[in-house]
Design an enzyme around this catalytic site. Structure first.
Site, short mmCIF file in Angstrom:
data_model
loop_
_atom_site.label_atom_id
_atom_site.label_comp_id
_atom_site.label_asym_id
_atom_site.label_seq_id
_atom_site.Cartn_x
_atom_site.Cartn_y
_atom_site.Cartn_z
N CYS A 127 42.56 53.39 53.43
CA CYS A 127 43.70 53.95 52.72
C CYS A 127 44.98 53.21 53.10
O CYS A 127 45.32 53.12 54.29
CB CYS A 127 43.85 55.43 53.02
SG CYS A 127 45.26 56.19 52.17
N GLU A 159 39.48 44.94 42.06
CA GLU A 159 39.85 44.14 40.88
C GLU A 159 38.68 43.89 39.94
O GLU A 159 38.55 42.80 39.34
CB GLU A 159 40.46 42.80 41.34
CG GLU A 159 41.59 42.29 40.48
CD GLU A 159 42.81 43.22 40.37
OE1 GLU A 159 43.53 43.08 39.36
OE2 GLU A 159 43.02 44.07 41.27
N ARG A 193 39.89 51.82 39.34
CA ARG A 193 40.83 51.83 38.21
C ARG A 193 40.20 51.28 36.94
O ARG A 193 40.54 51.72 35.84
CB ARG A 193 42.08 51.03 38.59
CG ARG A 193 42.94 51.70 39.65
CD ARG A 193 44.13 50.82 40.03
NE ARG A 193 43.69 49.55 40.61
CZ ARG A 193 44.46 48.47 40.73
NH1 ARG A 193 45.70 48.49 40.28
NH2 ARG A 193 43.98 47.37 41.28
#
Length: 865
Positions: free
Chosen positions: A97, A203, A226
């Site tokens: 994190c 990514e 994401r």
């Protein structure tokens, strides 16, 4: 393996639930659970990972691994040990994190400055957690730089972690492109040959990114975050599936809004939805309209007053493309609104009339059958293990048809979890007993393992008493009438009751259940394939699959409930009506007293004097009549079930069509039971017109079609003589379940029933997620299309999982005492017998024992509440 990443404040249980419904994700990791200076209560873990209440899985069945964050090895180990009691599918540790507040509190990525501490944390947690629970870790390349990446990875490896996820950036690099995949490859080279499973992260936005990441890192396994939020179909594409169009995502938005509304304060709900739509619009331009509307109104259109139900943006690809619309219907009309149909309104009025006290009075119990099998996948031919007690008198452990077929029985429970807990404990005792005696296992599929010749399958034996002999003779009769192989099928029976329901109410429920049983067969059928030994010498419509002796139906759901199951020409002549107790009892009375020529030919005894069957009538006893559901009443010793029903009425119903789920350790899970509770309440409360002979024939055809072809695209069933698509009819029913689920959730302070309904809706729309499809997929992916190979593997996994669960000396002693007491009870029954068996048999099957029909009473209506 493709994992869904944890993302604090975004990818929580709500979004995990939604994203895993589209397929492709093999496992999720939760957002972190912070461990500071205390031992957290169970509710703290469940608050972050509510999936722990569903066996650690999302509604789509995807495992969720809880993640712990902290810096104190002892505290982390103690909390991990407590978390392990909730049976998670693994425990993850956060060393990645990048949040400033977390790092300033000495958590997350800052720990990568101290590789020795990282190793001590992993080692402490690994020691504290049972061996069968995997421990994994997620790290970045480093804190300010990546100089210690190899040191940290080695520390995690040496400490015994099972898996290591590496995010290919340092904390200082945050989420700025590029991800340094080449450094993951370098770290991998520095690790010993015996290393954790390595998973690359960072990514990955497209399938091309996934391919390049795998090529550069050398990691077969990936974690995406994401990219999956932006394109919910990414995981499916990466795993070889087709791209997911916008029209398939649209139904997920109302589900997301409903889940957010249940969990988030009103002022923050729109923000959560805008957050996700903001990601979606980068991949799906159609999301822009919904995002713009939220900016103006701060809530979805359909949650505001009014009954407008605009069609979602996009349409099915088989239709002409339409201009995208801005509004998405995020939830069904509110209760009691003018938009409701009269039937829905009446159902909700009846639901309200039940009241919370009666709903709390709902009771349930489970009877679960399983064959004992050898490690090679063949039927175990050994006697019922003596340490399990007497199959005649043990209250929780008996046999069904065969001596090789165990039946495990719970008591009556006020909660779903209590019922499952008891069933789990019974399994634990059984498996520990089997292990102590040899290497037998419980076969985890409804369709049987490799079977010997028909006459070699052993019948259940219950001792020398008259009642014990009668049970064995009855099974001998079943073998003559249907063949012994047919009796080796296993299932789960769900016993259910609600206080204040009279005979008419229960028969109303039964009629609706029979009408709508196709939905349960589709959602929970898990037997699309079978070993060829089961149908040897029989006509069948199965297709050959591979070269392993497996037969299947490509779109089958539950072969057990189709023409391969408990069928006969004699029973096919029965058209039992469920319009009331008297008519039902009269139908059974006729079948139990009417001679059947083929069975008269078999005779009561063979020339040597051994018994062939109990009677030559169409049915020997009541239990021989096979249906998807039965009205039941607890009987007195020696009493006939039909007599008990006639004298004292229906006490509960028995649902009989549920397959064993081979992916669940005890064959069924909490979500399924909660769906059954909602479904049965709907059957009770909905309008239930009388059945007719034509409808009875229609329902039999629907059952066979669903069992053999339930996942076939466009499959049509018959409803009141008119064709209707199975999926359309099923989705109509599921929508009607929502207010019942909401009422039960309000009563319990959870959203567990709504999740069960939402999961049913999702899997019906995506049949590749149904258990029957998952079985075929697993057979193809890992077992060369072998049914025996697949179930052997699942049985071994289940065996080890249940043996690894905590087990105390007190539990062992209690079950041993119960077994010993049952043997004493059997001996007492045998000692008390004085009547010759033939006289006992004649008296037992006498029509006088069935009771007399009472005068008919005026109908009371479909439902009494």
């Amino acid at each position: 393996m493709l994992l869904l990443a944890p993302m604090e404040g975004l990818l929580d249980a709500t979004l995990r639930d939604v994203l895993t419904r589209l397929g492709g994700v093999d496992r999720c990791t939760s957002e972190f659970i912070r461990v500071t200076n205390t031992l957290l209560p169970e509710r703290a873990f469940i608050r972050v990972v509510p999936e722990l209440l569903n066996g650690g899985r999302t509604a789509a069945g995807v495992p969720v691994r809880p993640q712990l964050l902290g810096s104190d090895p002892i505290l982390l180990a103690e909390n991990a040990a407590r978390l392990a009691t909730l049976h998670p599918p693994g425990i993850d540790l956060n060393f990645g994190c990048p949040a400033k507040t977390v790092n300033n509190s000495r958590g997350g990525a800052v720990l990568l400055e101290e590789p020795e501490l990282v190793g001590r944390i992993v080692a402490a947690v690994r020691r504290a957690v049972p061996a069968h629970i995997p421990v994994s870790a997620k790290m970045r390349l480093g804190y300010m730089d990546d100089a210690r990446a190899e040191d940290n990875a080695l520390a995690i490896t040496d400490a015994g972690a099972n898996e290591l996820v590496i995010h290919a950036r340092t904390k200082a690099q945050g989420y700025k492109p590029p991800a340094h995949w080449e450094r993951i490859a370098q770290v991998a080279q520095a690790l010993p040959a015996k290393r954790p499973v390595l998973i690359a992260n960072g990514e990955i936005w497209t399938t091309g990114d996934a391919q390049r990441c795998r090529a550069i890192t050398g990691c077969e396994h990936l974690m995406i975050g994401r990219g999956q939020i932006t394109d919910p179909g990414l995981a499916q594409q990466v795993t070889g599936g087709a791209a997911v169009p916008w029209w398939r995502i649209v139904p997920l938005l109302p589900l997301f809004w409903a889940r957010v509304s249940a969990r988030v304060e009103r002022r923050h709900r729109a923000g959560r939805l805008k957050q996700w739509l903001n990601y979606l619009r980068h991949r799906h331009p159609e999301a822009q309209q919904a995002f713009d509307e939220l900016r103006l109104h701060h809530e979805p259109a359909a949650s505001r007053p009014g009954c407008s139900r605009p069609r979602p943006a996009g349409d099915a690809p088989t239709r002409r493309r339409q201009k995208p619309r801005s509004r998405v219907n995020f939830r069904p009309p509110l209760p009691n609104s003018a938009c409701q149909s009269p039937s829905m309104s009446a159902l909700q009025q009846r639901l309200a009339a039940l009241g919370p006290d009666r709903l709390r009075g709902m009771r349930r119990g489970i009877e679960k059958e399983s064959l004992r099998s050898q490690p090679d996948g063949k039927l175990a031919l050994t006697p019922h293990p003596a340490p399990l007690g007497s199959a005649l008198t043990h209250p929780h452990i008996t046999t069904d048809y065969s001596e090789s077929q165990l039946e495990l029985i719970t008591g009556v429970h006020a909660s779903v979890q209590g019922c499952l807990n008891e069933l789990t404990e019974i399994h634990q005792f059984v498996l520990r007993t089997l292990k102590a005696q040899g290497d037998e296992r419980l076969w985890v599929s409804s369709m049987p393992c490799g079977l010997p010749t028909d006459e070699t399958i052993p019948l259940g034996r219950y001792g020398s008493s008259n009642v014990g002999r009668a049970k064995s003779v009855y099974r001998m009769g079943l073998g003559h009438r249907y063949g012994r192989r047919m009796q080796t099928i296993s299932g789960i029976h769900y016993n259910w009751s609600l206080p204040g329901v009279d005979n008419d109410g229960y028969f109303s429920l039964i009629r609706n259940f029979r009408r709508h049983a196709f939905l349960l067969l589709t959602l929970f059928g898990a037997s699309p394939a079978v070993c060829s030994s089961f149908v040897e010498g029989r006509n069948h419509e199965l297709q050959k699959l591979g070269a392993s002796g497996t037969l299947y139906m490509p779109h089958g759901t539950s072969l057990r409930m189709g023409r391969l199951g408990y069928q006969s020409e004699a029973q096919a002549t029965l058209a039992v009506s469920y319009n009331g107790l008297e008519g039902y009892a009269a139908s059974l009375h006729d079948a139990l007293t009417r001679p059947w020529p083929a069975y008269e030919t078999v005779g009561i005894r063979n020339p040597g004097g051994d018994y062939n069957q109990l009677a030559t009538t169409l049915l020997q006893i009541e239990n021989e009549f096979y249906g998807t559901i039965r009205p039941k009443r607890v009987i007195f010793p020696g009493e006939r079930p039909l007599h008990a029903l006639r004298e004292r009425g229906v006490e509960y119903i028995e649902v009989r069509l549920m397959d064993l789920n081979p992916f669940e350790p005890i064959g069924i899970d909490a979500m399924t039971l909660r769906f059954l509770d909602v479904f049965l309440l709907h059957c009770l409360l909905a309008d239930s017109p009388p059945d007719t002979p034509s409808e009875i024939r229609e329902l039999a055809q629907n059952q066979h079609l669903t069992a053999a072809r339930g996942r076939e695209p466009g499959l049509e069933l018959l409803r009141r003589g008119q064709p209707v698509k199975l999926t359309d009819w099923g989705l109509e029913l599921i929508e009607q379940l929502q207010p019942i689920a909401d009422a039960l959730d309000e009563l319990e302070g959870t959203d567990a029933h709504a999740l069960a309904v939402a999961h049913a809706r999702s899997t019906l729309r995506q049949p590749d997620l149904l258990p029957s499809a998952r079985v075929l997929k697993a057979m193809a992916a890992h077992h060369d299309d072998s049914f025996i190979g697949f179930v052997r593997g699942q049985s071994a996994t289940t065996h080890e999982h249940l043996l690894a669960l905590p087990w105390s000396a007190a539990q062992q002693a209690r079950h041993e005492q119960m077994a010993a007491r049952s043997l004493d009870d059997q001996r007492a029954i045998e000692a008390a017998d004085t009547l010759p068996f033939e006289i006992y048999r004649q008296e037992y099957v006498s029509p006088d024992r069935l009771g007399r029909p009472r005068a008919a009473t005026p109908a009371k209506g479909a439902v009494t509440v």
